[in-house]
Enzyme design. Structure first.
Site, mmCIF file in Angstrom:
data_model
loop_
_atom_site.group_PDB
_atom_site.id
_atom_site.type_symbol
_atom_site.label_atom_id
_atom_site.label_comp_id
_atom_site.label_asym_id
_atom_site.label_seq_id
_atom_site.Cartn_x
_atom_site.Cartn_y
_atom_site.Cartn_z
ATOM 1 N N TYR A 172 29.621 13.279 -26.776
ATOM 2 C CA TYR A 172 28.848 13.218 -25.517
ATOM 3 C C TYR A 172 27.454 12.652 -25.795
ATOM 4 C CZ TYR A 172 26.077 15.232 -21.629
ATOM 5 O OH TYR A 172 25.233 15.420 -20.564
ATOM 6 N N SER A 225 20.191 12.957 -20.489
ATOM 7 C CA SER A 225 20.281 14.317 -21.046
ATOM 8 C C SER A 225 19.327 14.405 -22.236
ATOM 9 C CB SER A 225 21.709 14.581 -21.521
ATOM 10 O OG SER A 225 21.769 15.746 -22.308
ATOM 11 N N ASP A 237 36.843 7.010 -7.715
ATOM 12 C CA ASP A 237 36.908 7.307 -9.145
ATOM 13 C C ASP A 237 36.076 6.230 -9.832
ATOM 14 O OD1 ASP A 237 37.441 7.531 -11.828
ATOM 15 O OD2 ASP A 237 39.617 7.659 -11.608
ATOM 16 N N LYS A 254 25.119 9.494 -24.215
ATOM 17 C CA LYS A 254 23.800 9.652 -23.577
ATOM 18 C C LYS A 254 22.723 8.867 -24.326
ATOM 19 C CE LYS A 254 24.948 12.103 -19.992
ATOM 20 N NZ LYS A 254 24.848 11.540 -18.633
HETATM 21 N N1 NAP Z 1 24.948 20.541 -16.883
HETATM 22 C C1 NAP Z 1 24.140 20.244 -17.893
HETATM 23 O O1 NAP Z 1 23.765 21.099 -18.736
HETATM 24 C C2 NAP Z 1 23.617 18.834 -18.047
HETATM 25 C C3 NAP Z 1 22.537 18.611 -18.905
HETATM 26 C C4 NAP Z 1 22.051 17.328 -19.058
HETATM 27 C C5 NAP Z 1 22.609 16.275 -18.359
HETATM 28 N N2 NAP Z 1 23.665 16.503 -17.522
HETATM 29 C C6 NAP Z 1 24.231 15.352 -16.825
HETATM 30 O O2 NAP Z 1 24.181 15.573 -15.437
HETATM 31 C C7 NAP Z 1 25.181 14.796 -14.775
HETATM 32 C C8 NAP Z 1 25.925 15.680 -13.783
HETATM 33 O O3 NAP Z 1 26.596 16.701 -14.498
HETATM 34 P P1 NAP Z 1 26.798 18.183 -13.940
HETATM 35 O O4 NAP Z 1 26.272 19.099 -14.975
HETATM 36 O O5 NAP Z 1 26.299 18.289 -12.549
HETATM 37 O O6 NAP Z 1 28.407 18.261 -14.016
HETATM 38 P P2 NAP Z 1 29.519 18.744 -12.965
HETATM 39 O O7 NAP Z 1 29.079 19.962 -12.245
HETATM 40 O O8 NAP Z 1 30.774 18.808 -13.775
HETATM 41 O O9 NAP Z 1 29.576 17.523 -11.948
HETATM 42 C C9 NAP Z 1 30.014 16.266 -12.407
HETATM 43 C C10 NAP Z 1 30.161 15.325 -11.229
HETATM 44 O O10 NAP Z 1 30.598 14.049 -11.744
HETATM 45 C C11 NAP Z 1 31.722 13.650 -10.981
HETATM 46 N N3 NAP Z 1 32.618 12.807 -11.767
HETATM 47 C C12 NAP Z 1 33.091 13.014 -13.010
HETATM 48 N N4 NAP Z 1 33.956 12.037 -13.348
HETATM 49 C C13 NAP Z 1 34.042 11.207 -12.280
HETATM 50 C C14 NAP Z 1 34.773 10.037 -11.983
HETATM 51 N N5 NAP Z 1 35.627 9.491 -12.867
HETATM 52 N N6 NAP Z 1 34.598 9.451 -10.781
HETATM 53 C C15 NAP Z 1 33.752 9.974 -9.879
HETATM 54 N N7 NAP Z 1 33.026 11.075 -10.083
HETATM 55 C C16 NAP Z 1 33.178 11.691 -11.274
HETATM 56 C C17 NAP Z 1 32.400 14.943 -10.532
HETATM 57 O O11 NAP Z 1 33.131 14.717 -9.330
HETATM 58 P P3 NAP Z 1 34.723 14.741 -9.163
HETATM 59 O O12 NAP Z 1 35.287 15.604 -10.250
HETATM 60 O O13 NAP Z 1 34.919 15.279 -7.790
HETATM 61 O O14 NAP Z 1 35.128 13.307 -9.293
HETATM 62 C C18 NAP Z 1 31.187 15.817 -10.236
HETATM 63 O O15 NAP Z 1 30.730 15.563 -8.941
HETATM 64 C C19 NAP Z 1 26.065 14.231 -15.890
HETATM 65 O O16 NAP Z 1 25.730 12.887 -16.120
HETATM 66 C C20 NAP Z 1 25.709 15.087 -17.091
HETATM 67 O O17 NAP Z 1 25.914 14.427 -18.303
HETATM 68 C C21 NAP Z 1 24.183 17.762 -17.347
#
Ligand code: NAP
Length: 253
Positions: free
Chosen positions: A164, A149, A67, A168
């Protein structure tokens, strides 16, 4: 990417979405990937999927239940990496969360705390521990990548996501701040911010959000973002890709 073959990458948030794709891509390029997240089973399934895949140089994936908001767990995890592999060469700070909450309606601090702890404080701790390990183990060409992001560079048109966006924007400052510190220290460690637009992942589901942004908006796939990470890593060691902004064609942000 040949020079990264056999070297060690830590990817946070590798159990889903963008982090899982990045971890998989780095393994396919021959890296030893330490995949961190809370959902250990998901990490194990990814490791199993990557075992014995055909073609090209092959690395390996090592699941580590962490975590990233738990400071002691993070410190132990990086110590484990040092004890097991001796060094870390690449850190991908990917783990992140969003929450749909209006600033004008925020009446409790837990939402904002979770956002800042995950997206800003944990990222900063992982960065500090990785840079220290790179220095101590003589890794001169290390690379720190922040998954930022478009929300880190502009104010999103969606209300409910400005909290959020504020985290970022912090990542944008942390990227340039780290670059300046490394430059002053005459370090060759590189730092890159990768800033995607909308990506199809579980991020809104994890936020408990009812909105379906994917229905009406164009989106990227996680692999598109992983390709940007590989692009930045694959540059010659004197080239620092400072910022990669990647949007789906037709995105209105
Ligand atoms: N999706 C979008 O549209 C988008 C756009 C721009 C940027 N991003 C960025 O991309 C990154 C990844 O996001 P995603 O879209 O792939 O989201 P996601 O599918 O929800 O995946 C998020 C990941 O972060 C992990 N995580 C969250 N809290 C955690 C904690 N306390 N300890 C350890 N791991 C943790 C989760 O793992 P567990 O829950 O298993 O711990 C999961 O593996 C983020 O930084 C997000 O801000 C996303």
């Amino acid at each position: 990417m040949e020079r990264w073959c056999g070297r060690v990458a830590v990817v946070t948030g590798a159990s889903a979405g963008i982090g899982a794709s990045i971890a998989e891509s780095l393994v396919r390029h021959g890296m030893v990937v330490v995949a961190m997240a809370r959902r250990e089973q998901r990490l194990k399934e990814l490791a199993e999927k990557l075992q014995g895949g055909g073609g090209g140089p092959k690395g390996s994936l090592h699941p580590l239940k962490v975590d990233i908001c738990n400071e002691a767990e993070v410190r132990d995890a990086f110590q484990w990496v040092k004890d097991t592999y001796g060094a870390v060469h690449v850190l991908v700070n990917n783990a992140g969360i969003t929450r749909n909450v209006k600033l004008s309606e925020m009446e409790r601090t837990d939402v904002m705390r979770a956002l800042v702890e995950t997206n800003v404080i944990a990222l900063s701790l992982c960065t500090g521990l990785a840079v220290r390990m790179m220095r101590e183990s003589g890794v001169e060409d290390g690379h720190i990548i922040h998954i930022n992001s478009v929300a880190g560079h502009s104010i999103l048109p969606f209300t409910g996501h400005h909290s959020y966006g504020s985290t970022k924007h912090a990542v944008t400052v942390l990227t340039e701040g780290l670059r300046k510190e490394l430059m002053e220290a005459k370090s060759k460690i590189r730092v890159t911010s990768v800033s995607p637009g909308l990506v199809k992942t579980e991020i809104f589901e994890a936020a408990g959000s009812q909105e379906d942004l994917y229905k009406e908006n164009p989106y990227l796939n996680p692999q598109d973002v992983a390709d940007c990470v590989v692009f930045a890593l694959g540059m010659p060691s004197h080239v620092q890709i400072h910022e990669v902004t990647v949007k789906p064609v037709g995105e209105f942000i």
